[in-house]
Design an enzyme around this catalytic site. Structure first.
Site, PDB file in Angstrom:
ATOM      1  N   LYS A 107      -7.217  24.721  24.061  1.00 62.09           N
ATOM      2  CA  LYS A 107      -6.359  25.581  24.888  1.00 62.09           C
ATOM      3  C   LYS A 107      -5.204  24.734  25.387  1.00 62.09           C
ATOM      4  O   LYS A 107      -5.211  23.511  25.217  1.00 62.09           O
ATOM      5  CB  LYS A 107      -7.134  26.176  26.064  1.00 62.09           C
ATOM      6  N   ARG A 108      -4.218  25.378  25.998  1.00 65.66           N
ATOM      7  CA  ARG A 108      -3.134  24.603  26.589  1.00 65.66           C
ATOM      8  C   ARG A 108      -3.683  23.600  27.598  1.00 65.66           C
ATOM      9  O   ARG A 108      -4.704  23.863  28.244  1.00 65.66           O
ATOM     10  CB  ARG A 108      -2.140  25.546  27.300  1.00 65.66           C
ATOM     11  N   LYS A 111     -13.200  34.369  21.023  1.00 68.80           N
ATOM     12  CA  LYS A 111     -13.257  33.974  19.601  1.00 68.80           C
ATOM     13  C   LYS A 111     -14.472  33.092  19.359  1.00 68.80           C
ATOM     14  O   LYS A 111     -15.173  33.227  18.356  1.00 68.80           O
ATOM     15  CB  LYS A 111     -11.983  33.201  19.220  1.00 68.80           C
ATOM     16  N   LYS A 134      -7.321  24.424  33.839  1.00 70.97           N
ATOM     17  CA  LYS A 134      -8.280  24.596  32.731  1.00 70.97           C
ATOM     18  C   LYS A 134      -9.281  23.429  32.685  1.00 70.97           C
ATOM     19  O   LYS A 134     -10.270  23.468  31.997  1.00 70.97           O
ATOM     20  CB  LYS A 134      -7.532  24.717  31.404  1.00 70.97           C
ATOM     21  N   HIS A 167      -0.509  38.549  33.580  1.00 62.87           N
ATOM     22  CA  HIS A 167      -1.374  37.587  32.892  1.00 62.87           C
ATOM     23  C   HIS A 167      -1.679  36.355  33.717  1.00 62.87           C
ATOM     24  O   HIS A 167      -2.185  35.373  33.177  1.00 62.87           O
ATOM     25  CB  HIS A 167      -0.720  37.094  31.596  1.00 62.87           C
ATOM     26  N   THR A 221      -8.938  34.106  25.815  1.00 61.70           N
ATOM     27  CA  THR A 221      -9.241  34.821  24.572  1.00 61.70           C
ATOM     28  C   THR A 221      -9.951  33.863  23.613  1.00 61.70           C
ATOM     29  O   THR A 221     -10.741  34.299  22.778  1.00 61.70           O
ATOM     30  CB  THR A 221      -7.964  35.374  23.905  1.00 61.70           C
TER      31      THR A 221
END
Ligand code: DL6
Length: 802
Positions: A537-538, A649, A543, A357, A645
């Site tokens: 998100k985290r 969504k 990110k 992952h 993910t």
């Protein structure tokens, strides 16, 4: 053989009677004096009763047919609330609402009373939860194995804009969905030594704990099948020391219990760095060993030849966290079941699959040989011999080897001990071949495969977005819930003005609901007609919440200068937690909150821009935010996000994506069409090339007036007047240590944002594109992902007849 089929649904009266029965006989409460908690528990028990039929039937059918089983080993299951999910899958939502209304209770209040089961950090744990539900929908005889953490992911609150962590305590109230299985308990050893007895290695552990099982059923769509989540709790193996207790030494008397419970006490609060600590390794081994002992016990209750294990059992390792499964399965087969070395290795490899992952090198676990050798001495021997065997069998380059530089590389161990290794998006799987497993891939070119992630449409559409779900049902029928590819039939409606209006109305209703919640919980007034731009998100540097924050500042600065320039009003939402020890991520949270405080207080731009960062982002909050999103921020540095993910969504719920060519964004863009996606930024290749220029950040900043202004405002203390130099370190890093290329991508991001602004000003066009996003997102169902694993890795057919 018994067979699993559709359910006979109970009536309102029957469910009402059941709820009252549980109130009285399970909770010993009188309806007139029951709290919301009591009603929730009674309702949950009533629903749980309905889950038992499909659960038993699926279990019986699996035993009767000797079907191959799938075991999903994961240190994380981010399951969230279960009541509404179960009601929806069993088709009981309306019936329960009516039954409760007849008792003067409101279903939504009861749903809100349930704590989120947060046994995971982020995407990896939520994926495991989606998979359990999809396996139950598709008809896979499956168990998820994990740890029953007493404290899941910490609660986040903001103090002066800074993240403060407090313990999460979901088990402070009884968890109505689980069944304790004290009879399913296994001894797990640690430490001690390994010795030779009559030519055989025997491990004599120095410590032992007991793993005791708790089962939660997971029913699939329409209750046709069910899977099981089996979580392990740590218990002492020694009896309570009464003598010590009687002598007044209470601490020593309680010590074995405290030590054992430590193993299932807390979820490791980071998903990117190896803990490097003994407890984490022990937790991983605890879960893995208990699961494998349970799997072998169940197998032997049905079959006699362990050599046939891979015919009947597939075990999937969710990341490297359970990678000790390879040596542990071999140890159990050899030391406890007398299998020879070669056969044990062949059987273990044919049974195991490993999902990677992450490409972040710091997230691929490594344990010092010292720690591994002292905590798991027998496993260390096995690992060394696996490594030697591999070296003998292959002419391998010096970079390959499980044990290197006094470390055990768990990624290499998982790779070598699995028959299939998969990445989680097309791009990621290719990069896995080129980077982290470059050499192993050359030696085993058929091993790496791709299974692009997915999300369950039951939770992420039907449950969380009733407005759009109802519109979909009315327009294309309900079939999309089981087969998300049906969404394709929505495509022509993108051209239909009347449908576009209905679609826009559903989105607006969701935005109004979110705006109400923001007002109630945070006291911020937001305009539901503004563009809702969402990054959830985290918190992690790759990110790039920082890029979004810089763009927010630049936008505000530009708006202030020309407030009448026809700006598209926006609300920027952020949501997410940082690992407690991750200084840089916590600093970014602080900055976002400081920026929000400043912008939200500005009367000049108040009608144009707001920044909202609700604390304690979790699954339930995601369910609230995602249906209301217009713009989905997927802006990671290319080559860093394995899949994502949340991106799926948000697409499914009709948001347009602004994103880089990273992870599953690439597939999203291919499927929804390049015209319906706001692309910006360097590619993964471009990132590597740009990094070679050591001045990349400085040059980009010098070229960008906007970005220079942003950094200047921050460094002057515009957002932190009480401590003007608060972000000097952050700004210094932006100029000199910009590893994630925020500066290099800034201008291109700014342009893409302005393109989004322009499109939003013509709602017909925006909505047409949003509808096309929904219509073309069927591929991202986790049912499709699970079918991929079944065909490519597990070799398991569906147990369902249709
Ligand atoms: O595969 C699920 C999820 C991906 O969607 C994310 O892109 C990825 O970051 C996440 N990986 C992890 C692993 N981190 N570590 N270790 O959480 O997996």
């Amino acid at each position: 053989a018994s067979s699993v089929s559709g359910l006979a649904r109970p009536t309102v009266d029957a469910l009402r009677a059941k709820i009252l029965h549980h109130l009285e006989y399970t909770l010993a409460k009188d309806a007139g004096h029951s709290s919301r908690y009591d009603w929730r528990m009674a309702t949950s028990f009533a629903i749980r009763d309905e889950m038992l039929k499909p659960w038993f039937a699926a279990t019986r059918q699996t035993y009767d047919t000797g079907a191959k089983r799938v075991y999903y080993l994961s240190m994380e299951f981010l399951i969230g609330r279960l009541l509404e999910d179960a009601m929806i899958n069993l088709g009981l939502h309306e019936t329960i609402a009516a039954a409760l209304a007849a008792e003067g209770q409101t279903l939504s209040d009861i749903i809100e009373d349930e704590p989120d089961a947060a046994l995971g950090n982020g995407g990896l744990g939520r994926l495991a939860a989606c998979f359990l539900e999809s396996m139950a929908t598709v008809g896979v005889p499956a168990h998820g194995y994990g740890i029953r953490y007493e404290h899941g992911l910490f609660r986040q609150r903001f103090e002066g804009g800074q993240q403060v962590e407090t313990p999460e305590d979901w088990l402070s109230q009884p968890h109505p969905w689980e069944f304790a299985r004290p009879e399913a308990a296994y001894i797990v050893g640690f430490k001690g030594h390994s010795e030779l007895r009559r030519g055989k290695s025997v491990w004599v552990p120095g410590e032992t704990v007991k793993a005791s099982a708790y089962d939660t059923p997971v029913v699939g769509w329409q209750g046709k099948w069910a899977s099981t989540l089996r979580l392990w709790a740590g218990l002492p193996t020694t009896q309570f020391d009464l003598e010590r207790f009687n002598n007044g030494d209470y601490t020593a008397a309680a010590a074995p219990e405290a030590l054992a419970r430590t193993l299932s006490r807390v979820l490791y609060p980071d998903d990117t760095t190896p803990a490097g600590k003994e407890l984490r390794l022990k937790q991983e081994y605890f879960m893995t060993s208990a699961a494998l002992q349970d799997i072998l016990r169940r197998y032997q209750s049905q079959f006699s030849t362990l050599a046939d294990l891979p015919k009947h059992v597939a075990i999937q390792l969710n990341d490297t966290h359970p990678a000790i499964a390879g040596p542990e399965l071999m140890r159990l087969l050899m030391d406890q079941h007398d299998m020879g070395w070669d056969e044990a290795q062949t059987v273990a490899r044919a049974t195991l699959g490993y999902t990677n992952h992450t490409l972040l090198p710091e997230a691929l676990e490594r344990w010092s040989t010292y720690l591994m050798g002292s905590v798991l001495p027998r496993h260390m021997e096995i690992i060394q011999r696996i490594d030697e065997d591999h070296a003998k069998a292959h002419k391998r380059p010096p970079s390959v080897g499980i044990v290197q530089h006094n470390e055990v590389k768990m990624g290499d161990l998982a790779f070598i001990m699995s028959h299939k290794v998969n990445g989680v998006s097309a791009l990621h799987s290719e990069l896995v071949k080129e980077t982290v497993f470059h050499d192993l891939h050359k030696l085993h070119p058929d091993r790496i495969t791709n299974e692009t992630n997915g999300v369950t449409p039951r939770r992420w559409m039907r449950l969380s977005n009733p407005a759009l779900s109802t519109l979909l049902d009315e327009t294309i029928g309900e079939g999309w819930t089981r087969d998300l590819d049906h969404l394709k039939t929505l495509e022509p409606f993108a051209q239909d003005a009347a449908f576009r209006e209905k679609f826009a109305a559903a989105k607006r209703a969701n935005k109004v609901a979110l705006a109400g919640w923001v007002q109630d919980t945070m006291g911020i007034d937001i305009n539901p007609d503004a563009m809702f731009d969402i990054q959830i998100k985290r918190l992690h540097e790759y990110k790039r919440q920082l890029l979004n924050c810089f763009e927010t500042i630049a936008l505000w600065h530009n708006m202030r200068q020309t407030p009448d320039a026809g700006w598209t009003p926006r609300v920027k939402f952020f949501g997410g937690k940082s690992a407690p020890g991750y200084f840089v991520a916590k600093e970014i949270i602080h900055l976002i909150n400081d920026v929000a405080r400043t912008i939200n207080a500005d009367p000049v731009t108040g009608h144009l821009l707001k920044v909202v960062y609700p604390p304690n982002y979790n699954v339930s909050m995601a369910q609230r935010l995602i249906p209301a999103a217009d713009l989905s921020e997927q802006i990671s540095t290319a080559g860093k996000e394995a899949s994502g993910t949340g991106n799926m969504k948000l697409t499914l719920n009709g948001a347009l994506t602004i994103g880089t060519l990273d992870g599953a964004n690439v597939e999203i863009r291919d499927l929804v069409g390049a015209d319906n996606f706001f692309l910006f930024g360097l590619t993964a290749d471009g990132v590597e090339k740009r990094r070679k220029n050591i001045n990349h950040a400085r040059e980009a900043i010098e070229d960008s007036q906007n970005l220079r202004d942003v950094l200047q405002m921050i460094v002057e203390g515009r957002f932190s007047p009480e401590e003007p130099d608060r972000y000097h370190g952050l700004v210094d890093r932006a100029w000199h240590h910009d590893h994630y290329l925020v500066a290099a991508d800034f201008d291109s991001y700014w342009e893409a944002q302005r393109a989004a602004d322009a499109l939003y000003r013509t709602p017909q066009d925006w909505n047409r594109k949003a509808i096309l996003n929904v219509a073309r997102s069927g591929f991202f169902s986790s049912d499709r992902t699970i079918r991929g694993y079944m065909a490519d890795i597990w070799d398991v057919p569906s147990a369902l007849k249709d």
